[in-house]
Design a protein around this motif. Structure first.
Motif, mmCIF file in Angstrom:
data_model
loop_
_atom_site.group_PDB
_atom_site.id
_atom_site.type_symbol
_atom_site.label_atom_id
_atom_site.label_comp_id
_atom_site.label_asym_id
_atom_site.label_seq_id
_atom_site.Cartn_x
_atom_site.Cartn_y
_atom_site.Cartn_z
ATOM 1 N N GLU A 12 35.816 50.241 41.566
ATOM 2 C CA GLU A 12 36.635 49.160 42.124
ATOM 3 C C GLU A 12 36.227 47.821 41.520
ATOM 4 N N PHE A 13 37.206 46.953 41.410
ATOM 5 C CA PHE A 13 36.971 45.599 40.909
ATOM 6 C C PHE A 13 37.684 44.613 41.828
ATOM 7 N N GLY A 14 36.924 43.730 42.438
ATOM 8 C CA GLY A 14 37.498 42.696 43.302
ATOM 9 C C GLY A 14 37.557 41.395 42.537
ATOM 10 N N LEU A 15 38.712 41.105 41.962
ATOM 11 C CA LEU A 15 38.834 39.943 41.085
ATOM 12 C C LEU A 15 39.635 38.810 41.699
ATOM 13 N N HIS A 16 40.672 39.170 42.420
ATOM 14 C CA HIS A 16 41.549 38.141 42.969
ATOM 15 C C HIS A 16 42.426 38.784 44.040
ATOM 16 N N GLU A 17 42.909 37.956 44.959
ATOM 17 C CA GLU A 17 43.697 38.499 46.075
ATOM 18 C C GLU A 17 44.982 39.189 45.640
ATOM 19 N N THR A 18 45.485 38.884 44.452
ATOM 20 C CA THR A 18 46.721 39.542 44.028
ATOM 21 C C THR A 18 46.469 40.932 43.463
ATOM 22 N N LEU A 19 45.200 41.309 43.315
ATOM 23 C CA LEU A 19 44.865 42.617 42.757
ATOM 24 C C LEU A 19 44.060 43.408 43.785
ATOM 25 N N PRO A 20 44.731 44.022 44.775
ATOM 26 C CA PRO A 20 43.994 44.702 45.850
ATOM 27 C C PRO A 20 43.460 46.065 45.408
ATOM 28 N N ILE A 21 42.612 46.048 44.379
ATOM 29 C CA ILE A 21 42.073 47.300 43.844
ATOM 30 C C ILE A 21 40.577 47.388 44.141
ATOM 31 N N TYR A 22 40.203 46.839 45.304
ATOM 32 C CA TYR A 22 38.818 46.888 45.753
ATOM 33 C C TYR A 22 38.834 47.120 47.253
ATOM 34 N N ALA A 23 37.718 47.677 47.784
ATOM 35 C CA ALA A 23 37.633 47.891 49.225
ATOM 36 C C ALA A 23 36.664 46.927 49.879
ATOM 37 N N GLY A 24 35.630 46.506 49.156
ATOM 38 C CA GLY A 24 34.635 45.650 49.792
ATOM 39 C C GLY A 24 33.612 45.144 48.806
ATOM 40 N N GLY A 25 32.372 45.054 49.288
ATOM 41 C CA GLY A 25 31.312 44.399 48.541
ATOM 42 C C GLY A 25 31.087 44.940 47.132
ATOM 43 N N LEU A 26 31.159 46.260 46.970
ATOM 44 C CA LEU A 26 30.933 46.838 45.642
ATOM 45 C C LEU A 26 31.942 46.288 44.633
ATOM 46 N N GLY A 27 33.189 46.206 45.061
ATOM 47 C CA GLY A 27 34.237 45.714 44.178
ATOM 48 C C GLY A 27 34.078 44.235 43.866
ATOM 49 N N ILE A 28 33.728 43.451 44.883
ATOM 50 C CA ILE A 28 33.545 42.012 44.649
ATOM 51 C C ILE A 28 32.403 41.815 43.650
ATOM 52 N N LEU A 29 31.361 42.624 43.802
ATOM 53 C CA LEU A 29 30.231 42.500 42.891
ATOM 54 C C LEU A 29 30.655 42.818 41.454
ATOM 55 N N SER A 30 31.436 43.880 41.281
ATOM 56 C CA SER A 30 31.893 44.238 39.924
ATOM 57 C C SER A 30 32.760 43.121 39.350
ATOM 58 N N GLY A 31 33.660 42.602 40.176
ATOM 59 C CA GLY A 31 34.551 41.542 39.708
ATOM 60 C C GLY A 31 33.752 40.312 39.293
ATOM 61 N N ASP A 32 32.812 39.920 40.147
ATOM 62 C CA ASP A 32 31.989 38.750 39.836
ATOM 63 C C ASP A 32 31.132 39.000 38.589
ATOM 64 N N HIS A 33 30.678 40.235 38.433
ATOM 65 C CA HIS A 33 29.855 40.591 37.262
ATOM 66 C C HIS A 33 30.655 40.351 35.961
ATOM 67 N N LEU A 34 31.908 40.759 35.966
ATOM 68 C CA LEU A 34 32.733 40.565 34.759
ATOM 69 C C LEU A 34 32.943 39.083 34.474
#
Ligand code: PLP
Length: 725
Positions: free
Chosen positions: A116-138
Motif C-alpha cells: 500500500e502507498f498513502g500518497l494523497h487523499e485522491t488515491l485511496p490505495i492505502y489502509a493506514g500507517g504502513l501505507g502512509i509510511l511508504s508514501g512518505d518514504h517515496l
C-alpha cells in the motif's frame, strides 16, 4: 528506461499562460511543495474542496470563466511562474543530498515494494500507517535524490469509505476508482499497447498492466489485473486491499513479489537493492533466485546472492498479525515453481517454515528475514520486541544479538506541516532551514517565535478544523438522510476556543480507543466544566472483517451520541489523509493509548508534534523515544504488563490524573481573556523544536540509506544468514 514510457498526458486545453498546470497535475510533487496547491485553490476554492483536491478532475471541470480570471491576475501568474520554476529546478536538480554523499552509487537502483502507498487523499490505495509510511518514504527519497523505484498495487476498488449508522455501526461503502480521473498513466510499449507482466497461478496465467505515478523524481509502478486477457475473477485480483480470502491473498502476493520483479526487469531496471516493506512482497526473493538458477547457479549460490541484495522492514509486533499461508496452499500455488529452483517440496517449505500454535505455516516474514542482508524494526522498542519474536530463526544467539536492527519511523515534513506554521518558520528560522530540516540546531530558533504569533497560528488551525467539520456536517445534513443526533456527533456544537483532544487511528482493539471513556463520570466533569470545557474528536476505520474493531467504534459512538456530553465528544466519519491533516494540525492535544508494546512506531503523533499539537501518549513506539518530560505527556510508566486488566486500570488512572492536574490547568490557568497561555506555548515550542527534526522522514531515509542501502550497494551488507531449521 528503454522504449517504454507512460502514456502522454496534459490534455486539458488550457490557455498558454498556464498551460503547464496540465503537466503539474501528473506529478505528486505539487502535493508537498510549498504554495503549489494554491495554484488550484485560487482558481476556484469551492470546486477544489468539492473534488477532494483531485487536480485532474479539477482542470477538467473548472469553468472557463475562472480560468480566464486568473490568467489576467498578476499575482496568480507570478505564483504560477515561481512554482513552475521551482518544479523544473527540482526535477532537474543535480545537486541532491544523494549525489553529494553517494555520487558513486547513483547507478545502483533501489527497488521498494509495498502493498500500500498513502500518497494523497485522491488515491485511496492505502489502509493506514504502513501505507502512509511508504508514501512518505517515496516523497523523501525523491527530495534526497535517491535512485529509487517503487512497485505496488492500484486497487480499483480503493479502500472503503466509512459511514456510521445512527446506532454506531460502521458501514463500508465501496469506492470505485476511474483511473482516467487520477494522476496515473498506463505504461505503453513501442506500439502504444499497455505493457503487461504475467505470473502463473494454478491452471492459468494472470496478466497485469502497469500504471505509473510520478512522485517527484521517483516513479511508482502499480499493478492492475483488471485487463481483458484475464478471467473475471482474476480481473478482481487487485481490486481490494487485504482480503481475508487466502487464495486471493496469496495470488496478490505472488503478483506483487514475482510480478514486481518481472515488471522492473521489463522496464529495464536492474536493482542493486530490494527493499521489502513488510512481508507481502517477499515472494520476490524466490523470483530473484529463479533468475539466477536459470542462468546456471545452484540454489545455494543463488540464495547467497539474493540474500546480499535484500532488505526487510518488519512492522508487526504481534505474532498473529503476520502474513502466513498453510502448506496446502503453498502446494497449490508453488508445486510448479519449486522445480525451477531445483528444490523439492520439503526443501521449499523449509525456506519459510514457522511453527505456530495452530500448526506449521509458510511465513512471509520468515521468508523475508531469512533471505535478507538487513532487517529492521521501526522503533527502538519494536527492535527489541522483534529480536525476541524472531529469535527462533537464530537459536544459537541470545535475543540481544539477533540481527534485526531498528530505524525509527518519521514523517514527510512538507506533506504534514501546516502552511501557516511553514510561513512562521520561514520568518524565524534560518533561510535554509527547510533544506536542513533534520538538523536539530536549525530548529533552536523556534524559541524566538513570539508567543502571540504562535498562539494566533494555533488558533487559526483549530478554527480551520472546526469550520471544516461544520461544512462536512452541513453537507451530510443536506444530502444524506442521517438522524439529527448524527449531525451533533459530527461536531456541529464544537467550540473553536475550547481545549480539544484528537484521537484518530485505525480502530484495532490494541489501540484502546475507549480507554479515555473508561470512567465517564470523571471524564464528563472535565468535558462540561464551566468556562474550561474539554472536547474530544475521534476518527478512524476498522477493517471490514474486524468485528471487535467495529464494536469498539460502536462503543465510542454511543458515548458520543449521549446528550450529557453537550456535543463535545465527536466522531468524524471516513478518516483519510485529508481529515488526518486537519486533525494533526488543528487539535491541541494528540491522544494515543495503544497496549504496549503493540504500537510498532505510530506516526500520527509525529505529525501532531511537528505542528505544535502536544502528544499525550503511552510510552510505546516512537513516543518512548521522543518524550523528554517537557514536550508533551506520558501516560503510565515505561514498563510492560502481564495482566491486561491491571494495565488498563493503571493507565486509565494515569490518563485522568494528568488530564485533571496538568493538561487542563496548563491550558486554561494563568491567563486573561485573549491572552496566550505562555506555559502551554513553552511546551508547544519544545515539541516543535525537539521532535520536528528527529521524527522527520528526512532523518529516517538518510538512516535507511547509510545504514541499510549503502552497505548492500557496496556489497558488504551481509549479516549471518538465518539458520535453516
Ligand atoms: C498518519 C496516518 C496513519 C498512521 O497513524 P498511527 O499513528 O499509526 O495511528 C493512519 N492513517 C492516516 C490517514 C494517517 O494520516
Amino acid at each position: 528506461m528503454a522504449q517504454f514510457r507512460a502514456a502522454k498526458r496534459n490534455h486539458f486545453n488550457l490557455p498558454r499562460p498556464i498551460e503547464r498546470l496540465g503537466e503539474l497535475v501528473y506529478n505528486l510533487w505539487w502535493t508537498w511543495a510549498p504554495e503549489a496547491e494554491r495554484l488550484f485553490d485560487r482558481i476556484d476554492p469551492s470546486l477544489w474542496e468539492r473534488l477532494n483536491h483531485n487536480p485532474v478532475l479539477f482542470l477538467r471541470q473548472v469553468e472557463r470563466s475562472h480560468i480566464n480570471a486568473v490568467i489576467h491576475d498578476k499575482s496568480y501568474l507570478q505564483l504560477y511562474m515561481q512554482t513552475m520554476q521551482a518544479f523544473d529546478d527540482y526535477m532537474l536538480a543535480e545537486n541532491t543530498w544523494f549525489t553529494r554523499e553517494h555520487a558513486g552509487l547513483l547507478h545502483k537502483p533501489i527497488a521498494y515494494l509495498s502493498s500500500e502507498f498513502g500518497l494523497h487523499e485522491t488515491l485511496p490505495i492505502y489502509a493506514g500507517g504502513l501505507g502512509i509510511l511508504s508514501g512518505d518514504h517515496l516523497k523523501e527519497a525523491s527530495d534526497l535524490g535517491l535512485p529509487l523505484v517503487a512497485v505496488g498495487f492500484i486497487y480499483h476498488q480503493g479502500y472503503f469509505s466509512q459511514h456510521i449508522t445512527e446506532d454506531g455501526w460502521q458501514e463500508a461503502h465501496q469506492v470505485t476508482l476511474d483511473f482516467n480521473d487520477l494522476p496515473v498513466a498506463p505504461v505503453l510499449d513501442e506500439v502504444e499497447r499497455p505493457l503487461m507482466v504475467s505470473v502463473d497461478l494454478p491452471g492459468r496465467t494472470v496478466h497485469a498492466r502497469l500504471l505509473e505515478i510520478r512522485v517527484g523524481r521517483v516513479p511508482l509502478y502499480l499493478l492492475d489485473s483488471n485487463v481483458e486477457d484475464n478471467t473475471s475473477t482474476d480481473r478482481e485480483l487487485t481490486a481490494r486491499l487485504y482480503s481475508s480470502d487466502l487464495d486471493l491473498r496469496i495470488s496478490q502476493e505472488i503478483l506483487l513479489g514475482i510480478g514486481g520483479v518481472r515488471a522492473l526487469r521489463m522496464l529495464g531496471y536492474n536493482p542493486t537493492v530490494w527493499h521489502m516493506n513488510e512481508g507481502h512482497s517477499a515472494f520476490l526473493v524466490l523470483e530473484q533466485a529463479r533468475e539466477l538458477i536459470q542462468s546456471g547457479r545452484t540454489f545455494e549460490e543463488a540464495s547467497q546472492q539474493v540474500r546480499a541484495a535484500n532488505i526487510f522492514t518488519t512492522h508487526t509486533p504481534v505474532p498473529a498479525g503476520s502474513d502466513e499461508f498453510p502448506h496446502w496452499l503453498i502446494d497449490k500455488y508453488f508445486s510448479n515453481y519449486w522445480p525451477h529452483l531445483g528444490l523439492n517440496r520439503e526443501q521449499f517449505i523449509q525456506i519459510a517454515n514457522r511453527e505456530m500454535p495452530w500448526g506449521e505455516t509458510f511465513s512471509m516474514p520468515v521468508l523475508a528475514m531469512k533471505m535478507a542482508a538487513q532487517r529492521n524494526g521501526v522503533s527502538e522498542l519494536h527492535g527489541q520486541v522483534a529480536r525476541r519474536m524472531w529469535n527462533f530463526l537464530w537459536p544459537e544467539l541470545p535475543d540481544s544479538e539477533v540481527p534485526i536492527s531498528h530505524i525509527t519511523n518519521g514523517i514527510h515534513t512538507g506533506t504534514w506541516i501546516a502552511r501557516s506554521l511553514f510561513e512562521l518558520l520561514n520568518n524565524y528560522l534560518e533561510a535554509d532551514w527547510y533544506e536542513n530540516l533534520d538538523d536539530p540546531d536549525v530548529w533552536e530558533a523556534v524559541n524566538s517565535i513570539p508567543d502571540d504569533e504562535l498562539w494566533d497560528m494555533r488558533r487559526h488551525l483549530k478554527r480551520k478544523l472546526v469550520a471544516y467539520m461544520r461544512e462536512r456536517a452541513r453537507d451530510q445534513w443536506m444530502h444524506d438522510s442521517v438522524h439529527p443526533i448524527q449531525i451533533i456527533a459530527d461536531g456541529t456544537l464544537l467550540d473553536p476556543y475550547a481545549l480539544t483532544i484528537g484521537f484518530a487511528r485505525r480502530f484495532a482493539t490494541y489501540k484502546r480507543a475507549s480507554l479515555v471513556l473508561s470512567d465517564m463520570e470523571r471524564l464528563l466533569k472535565m468535558v462540561n466544566a464551566p468556562n474550561r470545557p474539554l472536547q474530544i474528536i475521534f476518527a478512524g476505520k476498522a477493517h471490514p472483517a474486524d468485528e471487535p474493531g467495529k464494536q469498539l467504534i460502536q462503543e465510542v459512538y454511543r458515548a458520543v451520541k449521549q446528550s450529557d456530553n453537550g456535543g463535545r465528544l465527536v466522531f468524524l466519519e471516513d478518516y483519510d489523509i485529508n481529515l488526518a491533516r486537519y486533525l494533526v494540525q488543528g487539535v491541541d492535544v494528540w491522544l494515543n493509548t495503544p497496549r504496549r508494546p503493540n504500537e510498532a512506531s505510530g506516526t500520527s503523533g509525529q505529525k501532531a508534534a511537528l505542528n505544535g499539537v502536544l502528544n499525550f501518549s503511552i510510552l510505546d513506539g516512537w513516543w518512548r523515544e521522543g518524550y523528554n518530560g517537557r514536550n508533551g505527556w506520558a501516560i503510565g510508566e515505561d514498563r510492560d504488563y502481564e495482566d491486561h486488566d491491571a494495565q488498563d486500570a493503571a493507565e486509565a488512572e494515569s490518563l485522568y490524573n494528568i488530564l485533571e492536574n496538568e493538561i487542563v490547568p496548563l491550558y486554561y490557568n494563568n491567563r486573561g481573556p485573549g491572552e496566550p497561555p505562555s506555559e502551554w506555548l513553552r511546551m508547544v515550542k519544545e515539541s516543535i523544536r525537539t521532535l520536528g527534526p528527529r521524527f522527520s522522514m528526512r532523518r529516517m531515509v538518510k538512516e535507511y540509506t547509510t545504514d541499510l542501502y549503502q552497505p548492500v550497494m557496496l556489497g558488504n551488507g551481509q549479516l549471518p544468514p538465518a539458520q535453516d531449521r
